[in-house]
Design an enzyme around this catalytic site. Sequence first.
Site, PDB file in Angstrom:
ATOM      1  N   LYS A   6       0.819  -1.205   0.000  1.00 37.08           N
ATOM      2  CA  LYS A   6       0.000   0.000   0.000  1.00 37.08           C
ATOM      3  C   LYS A   6       0.853   1.255   0.000  1.00 37.08           C
ATOM      4  CE  LYS A   6      -3.830  -2.358   2.173  1.00 37.08           C
ATOM      5  NZ  LYS A   6      -4.415  -2.789   3.433  1.00 37.08           N
ATOM      6  N   GLN A  66      -4.809   0.416  11.475  1.00 36.30           N
ATOM      7  CA  GLN A  66      -4.498  -0.964  11.102  1.00 36.30           C
ATOM      8  C   GLN A  66      -5.139  -1.945  12.076  1.00 36.30           C
ATOM      9  OE1 GLN A  66      -2.527  -2.360   8.387  1.00 36.30           O
ATOM     10  NE2 GLN A  66      -3.737  -4.036   9.223  1.00 36.30           N
ATOM     11  N   ASP A  89     -11.324   3.661   5.406  1.00 35.49           N
ATOM     12  CA  ASP A  89     -11.631   2.227   5.371  1.00 35.49           C
ATOM     13  C   ASP A  89     -13.127   1.940   5.348  1.00 35.49           C
ATOM     14  OD1 ASP A  89      -9.574   0.416   5.044  1.00 35.49           O
ATOM     15  OD2 ASP A  89      -8.937   0.491   7.138  1.00 35.49           O
TER      16      ASP A  89
END
Length: 268
Positions: A6, A66, A89
């Site tokens: 990423k 994360q 997200d």
Amino acid sequence: MYVRRKAVVAAECGVATRDHVLPGGLFPITRSPHHFHTLSDTSEDALIHLVDTLDQDPAVHGILVQLPLPKHINPDQVLHHISPWKDVDGFTASNAGYLCLRHSHPHVIPCTPLGCLELLKRSNVPISGSHAVVLGRSNIVGMPMAHLLLRHNATVTVCHSRTNSEELDHSVRDYTRNADIVIAAMGRPLLVKGDWIKPGAVVLDVGINYVPDSAGSEKNKIVGDVDFDEVKLVASQITPVPGGVGPMTIAMLMHNVLDLAELSQETI
């Protein structure tokens, strides 16, 4: 593997990133647009404080935490502090809730389900009127994937660890054998076999599992939730692991970052 990738893709796309490695982080990783790698010596309050600081920064267009987090940190509490318009997200209650409501529009959709949908569309797979079986009900993949398919008029069955749990393999197979689309996200290596799949069905493998490379080997290899060698002989289309859904997840992350950046300009 995908966490590192990423950072590379973000740089290629011109997305600026910052590293935020809190106490207990094993190593600094840039994850677009922001990365948190936390372990047991980072408190929940410290992580929330950092999220709040970033959330109030007008130069920040997206915040990504994360997951999974250490057991002593409540992910719901942390995500609650991310504004829906910075939730890259799509995991906040607001964006998740709007995804579940018909005729509503979340600011962003979770990256992996959105990547799966894009794969289906670009592969000309009929979704409307199809029977889709989603294996797994996590907040990250399974549940948003099911709602996304419903939005596109599929008839959706969700199987999980409690689906006739005494004989999970056999009971889940009864559902997948009748599916036009199977999306596997249970976190069980090579669970889905060739005789689980209806001939001509489309199979998307979201699983990332590490198993020994060979008998007695200390090295591990990555496999999905689908036995690729068996299922590819039955399915009309199938994604490999690695190299299938993973890159699409990263692409959709960049898509979400851009959408949120554009949204921030509209709200100035």
